[in-house]
Design a protein around this motif. Structure first.
Motif, PDB file in Angstrom:
ATOM      1  N   TYR A 181      -7.207   5.873   3.925  1.00  0.00           N
ATOM      2  CA  TYR A 181      -6.915   4.748   4.821  1.00  0.00           C
ATOM      3  C   TYR A 181      -7.550   5.076   6.169  1.00  0.00           C
ATOM      4  O   TYR A 181      -7.128   6.016   6.842  1.00  0.00           O
ATOM      5  CB  TYR A 181      -5.406   4.532   4.976  1.00  0.00           C
ATOM      6  CG  TYR A 181      -5.118   3.191   5.595  1.00  0.00           C
ATOM      7  CD1 TYR A 181      -4.708   2.133   4.805  1.00  0.00           C
ATOM      8  CD2 TYR A 181      -5.305   2.972   6.953  1.00  0.00           C
ATOM      9  CE1 TYR A 181      -4.492   0.865   5.359  1.00  0.00           C
ATOM     10  CE2 TYR A 181      -5.087   1.721   7.517  1.00  0.00           C
ATOM     11  CZ  TYR A 181      -4.670   0.682   6.712  1.00  0.00           C
ATOM     12  OH  TYR A 181      -4.460  -0.558   7.246  1.00  0.00           O
TER      13      TYR A 181
ATOM     14  N   ASN B 261      -1.713   2.164  -0.475  1.00  0.00           N
ATOM     15  CA  ASN B 261      -1.432   2.606   0.886  1.00  0.00           C
ATOM     16  C   ASN B 261      -1.263   4.117   0.911  1.00  0.00           C
ATOM     17  O   ASN B 261      -1.039   4.734  -0.140  1.00  0.00           O
ATOM     18  CB  ASN B 261      -0.168   1.921   1.446  1.00  0.00           C
ATOM     19  CG  ASN B 261      -0.498   0.866   2.494  1.00  0.00           C
ATOM     20  OD1 ASN B 261      -1.244   1.122   3.440  1.00  0.00           O
ATOM     21  ND2 ASN B 261       0.020  -0.343   2.309  1.00  0.00           N
TER      22      ASN B 261
ATOM     23  N   GLN C 227      -5.766  -6.144   1.522  1.00  0.00           N
ATOM     24  CA  GLN C 227      -6.064  -6.695   2.842  1.00  0.00           C
ATOM     25  C   GLN C 227      -7.205  -7.700   2.682  1.00  0.00           C
ATOM     26  O   GLN C 227      -7.906  -7.687   1.674  1.00  0.00           O
ATOM     27  CB  GLN C 227      -6.485  -5.572   3.797  1.00  0.00           C
ATOM     28  CG  GLN C 227      -5.363  -4.599   4.083  1.00  0.00           C
ATOM     29  CD  GLN C 227      -5.799  -3.488   5.032  1.00  0.00           C
ATOM     30  OE1 GLN C 227      -6.972  -3.337   5.325  1.00  0.00           O
ATOM     31  NE2 GLN C 227      -4.829  -2.714   5.501  1.00  0.00           N
TER      32      GLN C 227
ATOM     33  N   GLU D 112      -1.901  -8.861  11.636  1.00  0.00           N
ATOM     34  CA  GLU D 112      -3.100  -8.034  11.850  1.00  0.00           C
ATOM     35  C   GLU D 112      -4.305  -8.859  12.303  1.00  0.00           C
ATOM     36  O   GLU D 112      -5.037  -8.460  13.214  1.00  0.00           O
ATOM     37  CB  GLU D 112      -3.468  -7.273  10.564  1.00  0.00           C
ATOM     38  CG  GLU D 112      -2.384  -6.325  10.054  1.00  0.00           C
ATOM     39  CD  GLU D 112      -1.493  -6.975   8.989  1.00  0.00           C
ATOM     40  OE1 GLU D 112      -1.336  -8.211   8.996  1.00  0.00           O
ATOM     41  OE2 GLU D 112      -0.948  -6.229   8.152  1.00  0.00           O
TER      42      GLU D 112
ATOM     43  N   PHE E 110      -9.197  -5.731   7.958  1.00  0.00           N
ATOM     44  CA  PHE E 110      -8.851  -7.025   8.558  1.00  0.00           C
ATOM     45  C   PHE E 110     -10.003  -7.642   9.351  1.00  0.00           C
ATOM     46  O   PHE E 110      -9.861  -8.704   9.943  1.00  0.00           O
ATOM     47  CB  PHE E 110      -7.606  -6.882   9.433  1.00  0.00           C
ATOM     48  CG  PHE E 110      -6.384  -6.553   8.620  1.00  0.00           C
ATOM     49  CD1 PHE E 110      -5.841  -7.484   7.756  1.00  0.00           C
ATOM     50  CD2 PHE E 110      -5.810  -5.294   8.686  1.00  0.00           C
ATOM     51  CE1 PHE E 110      -4.739  -7.188   6.973  1.00  0.00           C
ATOM     52  CE2 PHE E 110      -4.701  -4.980   7.911  1.00  0.00           C
ATOM     53  CZ  PHE E 110      -4.168  -5.929   7.052  1.00  0.00           C
TER      54      PHE E 110
ATOM     55  N   ARG F 278      -1.974  -6.524  -4.395  1.00  0.00           N
ATOM     56  CA  ARG F 278      -2.049  -6.970  -2.993  1.00  0.00           C
ATOM     57  C   ARG F 278      -3.170  -6.192  -2.308  1.00  0.00           C
ATOM     58  O   ARG F 278      -3.267  -4.972  -2.420  1.00  0.00           O
ATOM     59  CB  ARG F 278      -0.737  -6.701  -2.265  1.00  0.00           C
ATOM     60  CG  ARG F 278      -0.799  -7.052  -0.776  1.00  0.00           C
ATOM     61  CD  ARG F 278      -1.245  -5.897   0.093  1.00  0.00           C
ATOM     62  NE  ARG F 278      -1.485  -6.299   1.474  1.00  0.00           N
ATOM     63  CZ  ARG F 278      -1.662  -5.456   2.480  1.00  0.00           C
ATOM     64  NH1 ARG F 278      -1.638  -4.168   2.271  1.00  0.00           N
ATOM     65  NH2 ARG F 278      -1.896  -5.884   3.694  1.00  0.00           N
TER      66      ARG F 278
ATOM     67  N   TRP G  92       0.789  -7.121   5.554  1.00  0.00           N
ATOM     68  CA  TRP G  92       1.800  -6.213   4.997  1.00  0.00           C
ATOM     69  C   TRP G  92       3.209  -6.666   5.371  1.00  0.00           C
ATOM     70  O   TRP G  92       4.170  -6.290   4.703  1.00  0.00           O
ATOM     71  CB  TRP G  92       1.537  -4.757   5.378  1.00  0.00           C
ATOM     72  CG  TRP G  92       1.956  -4.290   6.761  1.00  0.00           C
ATOM     73  CD1 TRP G  92       1.159  -4.158   7.854  1.00  0.00           C
ATOM     74  CD2 TRP G  92       3.265  -3.842   7.160  1.00  0.00           C
ATOM     75  NE1 TRP G  92       1.875  -3.672   8.920  1.00  0.00           N
ATOM     76  CE2 TRP G  92       3.173  -3.464   8.519  1.00  0.00           C
ATOM     77  CE3 TRP G  92       4.486  -3.716   6.527  1.00  0.00           C
ATOM     78  CZ2 TRP G  92       4.252  -2.976   9.243  1.00  0.00           C
ATOM     79  CZ3 TRP G  92       5.578  -3.228   7.248  1.00  0.00           C
ATOM     80  CH2 TRP G  92       5.444  -2.873   8.580  1.00  0.00           C
TER      81      TRP G  92
ATOM     82  N   GLU H 212       1.231  -1.190  13.119  1.00  0.00           N
ATOM     83  CA  GLU H 212       2.381  -0.518  12.500  1.00  0.00           C
ATOM     84  C   GLU H 212       3.567  -0.551  13.458  1.00  0.00           C
ATOM     85  O   GLU H 212       3.427  -0.974  14.609  1.00  0.00           O
ATOM     86  CB  GLU H 212       1.995   0.921  12.115  1.00  0.00           C
ATOM     87  CG  GLU H 212       0.892   0.920  11.041  1.00  0.00           C
ATOM     88  CD  GLU H 212       0.375   2.293  10.650  1.00  0.00           C
ATOM     89  OE1 GLU H 212       0.918   3.307  11.114  1.00  0.00           O
ATOM     90  OE2 GLU H 212      -0.603   2.341   9.872  1.00  0.00           O
TER      91      GLU H 212
ATOM     92  N   PHE I 297       3.256   5.347   4.497  1.00  0.00           N
ATOM     93  CA  PHE I 297       3.473   3.918   4.706  1.00  0.00           C
ATOM     94  C   PHE I 297       4.256   3.326   3.537  1.00  0.00           C
ATOM     95  O   PHE I 297       5.123   2.470   3.732  1.00  0.00           O
ATOM     96  CB  PHE I 297       2.118   3.217   4.876  1.00  0.00           C
ATOM     97  CG  PHE I 297       2.233   1.898   5.574  1.00  0.00           C
ATOM     98  CD1 PHE I 297       2.465   1.836   6.932  1.00  0.00           C
ATOM     99  CD2 PHE I 297       2.134   0.713   4.872  1.00  0.00           C
ATOM    100  CE1 PHE I 297       2.591   0.617   7.590  1.00  0.00           C
ATOM    101  CE2 PHE I 297       2.253  -0.513   5.507  1.00  0.00           C
ATOM    102  CZ  PHE I 297       2.491  -0.552   6.876  1.00  0.00           C
TER     103      PHE I 297
HETATM  104  O1  6CS Z   1      -1.315  -2.180   4.170  1.00  0.00           O
HETATM  105  C1  6CS Z   1      -1.479  -2.561   5.317  1.00  0.00           C
HETATM  106  O2  6CS Z   1      -1.963  -3.654   5.565  1.00  0.00           O
HETATM  107  C2  6CS Z   1      -1.026  -1.674   6.451  1.00  0.00           C
HETATM  108  N1  6CS Z   1      -1.170  -0.291   6.082  1.00  0.00           N
HETATM  109  C3  6CS Z   1      -1.224   0.661   6.953  1.00  0.00           C
HETATM  110  C4  6CS Z   1      -1.272   2.092   6.563  1.00  0.00           C
HETATM  111  N2  6CS Z   1      -1.273   0.399   8.270  1.00  0.00           N
HETATM  112  C5  6CS Z   1      -1.253  -0.943   8.813  1.00  0.00           C
HETATM  113  C6  6CS Z   1      -1.767  -1.932   7.781  1.00  0.00           C
HETATM  114  O3  6CS Z   1      -1.684  -3.252   8.213  1.00  0.00           O
END
Ligand code: 6CS
Length: 347
Positions: free
Chosen positions: A244, A219, A181, A79, A100, A179, A202, A41, A223
């Protein structure tokens, strides 16, 4: 909107590695240590302030012997780059989202399961802090990859944002480009609702939402507001479908070779930070709900799911746990079974 200059990332990384090498080769009598702590972040956001506070505490406790440089998202890559950097020891510490590491530590994907943790975020934080399934068993799985999760903590309950319509039933997810991760289980969770998930960093998400490459995302509120996703979305559905979860991680080899007294301070500080970060995420999530509500230039309709609507999603999500047990977990869902028992004890 934040634009990351990723073309300078290689240069930045080379400089960081050189400085780190020079610090490590400080020579006899030079007791100072420089560590690198990377986050996903940017300045001011929950992970970043966590790392800053951690660095300050370690500096104070060691009278300046340990100096930690904190890197924001984009400073050393995206990430998944950061996961590699931690594994290889190019950075010593990282705040990492299990999403990730989905292709690597299959057990860690259990955090993708919707409606697993209690709705009450404080109870969830308590489970994350004390769970043996997570802090012993799951940690061992990560350590096979040279990553030690020293703690798990919540950044808040997640909500859904979307264009065109709020997401109140599985029908609303039909062919919806969501979307996610990069985690096979996050994908399976949204496919179970009928959605068409697309994984991306992100850092590309604001533009993807703006151009309609994807129609929605999940999210925590802070965020959504701080990354300005609400500016390019029409609805925020208060689904509270998951928390999260972030992990405080260290490179395992490096951590094991630390002097005992310094390692004890790392552990002590990690534990102290659990209550500090809980309050910080709560403060930021409360602050940003007001910011989103009051942003009349970029109106976002906020829709609360009823308990009946949540139950429909919960029933589908419960079946995904069986998919996790049979197809994802390498240990037949043992860690999830133990975690479910621990959660039941809290409830
Ligand atoms: O949505 C994401 O990928 C990002 N969301 C948060 C809350 N922190 C970092 C992350 O990469």
């Amino acid at each position: 909107m934040i634009i990351f200059n990723l073309k300078n990332v290689g240069l930045a990384l080379a400089m960081v590695l050189t400085l780190g090498f020079l610090a490590a080769c400080g020579g006899d009598g030079d007791e100072s240590q420089n560590w690198r702590f990377v986050t996903e972040e940017v300045e001011g956001q929950v992970q970043y302030v966590y790392a800053q506070e951690f660095a300050d505490r370690m500096y104070d406790k060691t009278d300046g012997e340990v100096q930690i440089d904190v890197y924001e998202f984009g400073g050393l890559g995206e990430e998944t780059d950061q996961v590699d950097q931690l594994m290889q020891g190019a950075v010593e510490m990282a705040v990492m989202s299990p999403g990730f590491t989905g292709d690597m530590v299959s057990e860690g994907q259990l955090f993708a399961l919707h409606f697993l943790f209690p709705d009450d975020v404080a109870t969830t934080q308590d489970i994350l802090t004390n769970s043996e399934a997570l802090n012993t068993d799951l940690r061992e799985r990560y350590e096979e990859h040279n990553i030690s999760p020293l703690a798990y903590w919540t950044e808040g309950a997640m909500q859904w944002t979307s264009n065109d319509h709020p997401l109140t039933s599985p029908e609303d997810f039909e062919n919806f480009q969501m979307r996610i991760q990069m985690s096979p289980l996050i994908r399976a969770s949204y496919e179970a609702y009928g959605a068409d998930p697309q994984d991306m960093s992100w850092g590309e998400l604001y533009t993807a939402l703006d151009r309609g490459t994807v129609q929605g995302q999940e999210n925590p509120i802070f965020f959504i507001g701080d990354a300005s996703f609400h500016e390019v979305q029409d609805y925020m559905t208060m689904s509270n479908h998951n928390n999260y979860v972030a992990m405080t991680t260290v490179n395992t080899e490096w951590y094991n070779e630390l002097d005992d007294d310094i390692r004890a301070l790392v552990d002590e500080t990690t534990q102290e930070m659990q209550s500090w970060i809980f309050e910080e995420q709560q403060r930021q999530n409360e602050e940003f709900i007001t910011i989103i509500e009051e942003d009349t230039d970029n109106p976002t309709e906020i829709v609360e799911l009823t308990e009946e609507e949540r139950q429909v999603f919960r029933d589908i999500a419960t079946d995904v746990r069986e998919f996790y047990r049979s197809e994802v977990s390498g240990v037949g869902g043992e860690i999830l079974d133990k975690l479910e028992e621990e959660i039941a004890e809290h409830e």
